[in-house]
Scaffold this active site. Structure first.
Site, PDB file in Angstrom:
ATOM      1  N   LYS A 223       0.820  -1.211   0.000  1.00  0.00           N
ATOM      2  CA  LYS A 223       0.000   0.000   0.000  1.00  0.00           C
ATOM      3  C   LYS A 223       0.859   1.268   0.000  1.00  0.00           C
ATOM      4  O   LYS A 223       2.058   1.234   0.268  1.00  0.00           O
ATOM      5  CB  LYS A 223      -0.975  -0.011   1.188  1.00  0.00           C
ATOM      6  CG  LYS A 223      -2.152  -0.956   0.919  1.00  0.00           C
ATOM      7  CD  LYS A 223      -3.216  -0.894   1.981  1.00  0.00           C
ATOM      8  CE  LYS A 223      -4.345  -1.883   1.608  1.00  0.00           C
ATOM      9  NZ  LYS A 223      -5.327  -2.002   2.697  1.00  0.00           N
ATOM     10  N   ARG A 257      -3.044  -9.957   5.490  1.00  0.00           N
ATOM     11  CA  ARG A 257      -3.501 -10.067   4.088  1.00  0.00           C
ATOM     12  C   ARG A 257      -2.386  -9.551   3.192  1.00  0.00           C
ATOM     13  O   ARG A 257      -2.065  -8.366   3.243  1.00  0.00           O
ATOM     14  CB  ARG A 257      -4.786  -9.251   3.918  1.00  0.00           C
ATOM     15  CG  ARG A 257      -5.398  -9.304   2.528  1.00  0.00           C
ATOM     16  CD  ARG A 257      -6.662  -8.437   2.458  1.00  0.00           C
ATOM     17  NE  ARG A 257      -7.269  -8.445   1.144  1.00  0.00           N
ATOM     18  CZ  ARG A 257      -6.896  -7.642   0.146  1.00  0.00           C
ATOM     19  NH1 ARG A 257      -5.926  -6.766   0.322  1.00  0.00           N
ATOM     20  NH2 ARG A 257      -7.499  -7.726  -1.028  1.00  0.00           N
TER      21      ARG A 257
END
Ligand code: YH5
Length: 277
Positions: A223, A257
């Site tokens: 991210k 995740r």
């Protein structure tokens, strides 16, 4: 404290941090857009992640990256259902469906999915009822705003406390609709309506979220915040992502995740073997 998730008969013990491998079946996903759109390629990538030590495979057909357009129900079903069907028979680990739409939840679980991952925290019409009826574990995630505009100007007084309050309120609402407490997983939603410094504050506050007693899922892989810290584009964010995943696990996260399953699993094994108790 919940010791195990029962994903439609496939069990995930939570006695150690577990790894959820990301399988995008979106043509426009920022990080690996279109790479696994082909059904065979998607199945092979999922099998490779299982081989690499993944505990769950998360299948998503709706891009939720900042600025993304919503996809129609028909598009989403067309993308994910054939893949879920193939994966349910070929994998031994559970398949999670990353969706906010109750129709997709129903179809995916009917085809063998054993978990629901909803970035909208079951706030769409009919979603909480569907999840209660399907009786599989559900990850409810915090997001401020909606994907198209959530990064425009997110504002919090105390991001950790506000995210925690939101998740506990949603968990309570889900339980009132009949979702079993042992089927609820909480996710602070890194990057979903948070600035860089809000993401950092939220990460540092993970122990308070873990202290709620619900299992906590952390999704930080590749991210923007990893890019902001390291100065790297998405493809160069593996090491930074692994570092963040290992630290989150050390702070009590139950599920990580990730895109890079093999590297994350190895790092978690080494830290587990070497860490002082
Ligand atoms: C999450 O945190 N995130 S989709 C942009 C990237 C890299 C990755 C700029 N679904 C989460 O993974 N579900 C997504 O590069 C999620 N928690 C849960 N539960 C966004 C994503 C990503 C976006």
């Amino acid at each position: 404290m919940i010791s195990e998730l029962n994903c439609a008969g496939r069990k995930v013990k939570l006695d150690q941090p577990r790894v959820m491998g990301i399988l995008n079946v979106t043509p426009d996903s920022f990080s690996d857009g279109g790479l696994w759109l082909d059904e065979d390629a998607a199945v092979n990538h999922a099998l490779a992640m299982q081989e690499a030590g993944a505990d769950i495979i998360d299948v998503g057909g709706e891009s939720t990256r900042p600025g993304a357009q919503a996809v129609t129900l028909e598009q989403e079903l067309e993308r994910v259902i054939p893949v879920i069907q193939a994966l349910a028979s070929k994998l031994s680990i559970p398949v999670s469906i990353d969706t906010s739409k109750p129709e997709v939840m129903n179809a995916a679980v009917a085809e063998g999915a054993g978990m629901i991952n909803d970035v909208c925290a079951l706030r769409q019409e009919g979603a909480v009822q569907a999840a209660a009826e399907l009786a599989v574990p559900v990850c409810i995630m915090h997001m401020q705003g909606v994907p198209r505009s959530m990064q425009v100007n997110p504002v919090y007084k105390d991001v950790g406390a506000e995210v925690r309050r939101f998740l506990l309120e949603r968990a309570e609402a889900c339980e009132q609709y009949g979702v079993a407490q042992e089927n609820i997983v909480l996710d602070p939603g890194f990057g979903f309506g948070k600035t860089f410094s809000q993401n950092i504050d939220l990460f540092r506050d993970l122990p308070a979220l873990v202290a709620t007693g619900y299992p906590v899922l952390v999704g930080i892989s590749r991210k923007a915040m990893i890019g902001q810290i390291t100065g790297r584009e998405t493809t160069g964010r593996m090491s930074g992502s692994v570092g963040a995943a290992v630290l989150a696990a050390g702070m009590g996260a139950a599920i990580l995740r990730v895109h890079d399953v093999e590297e994350t699993v190895d790092a978690l094994k080494v830290v587990s073997a070497l860490a002082p108790d």
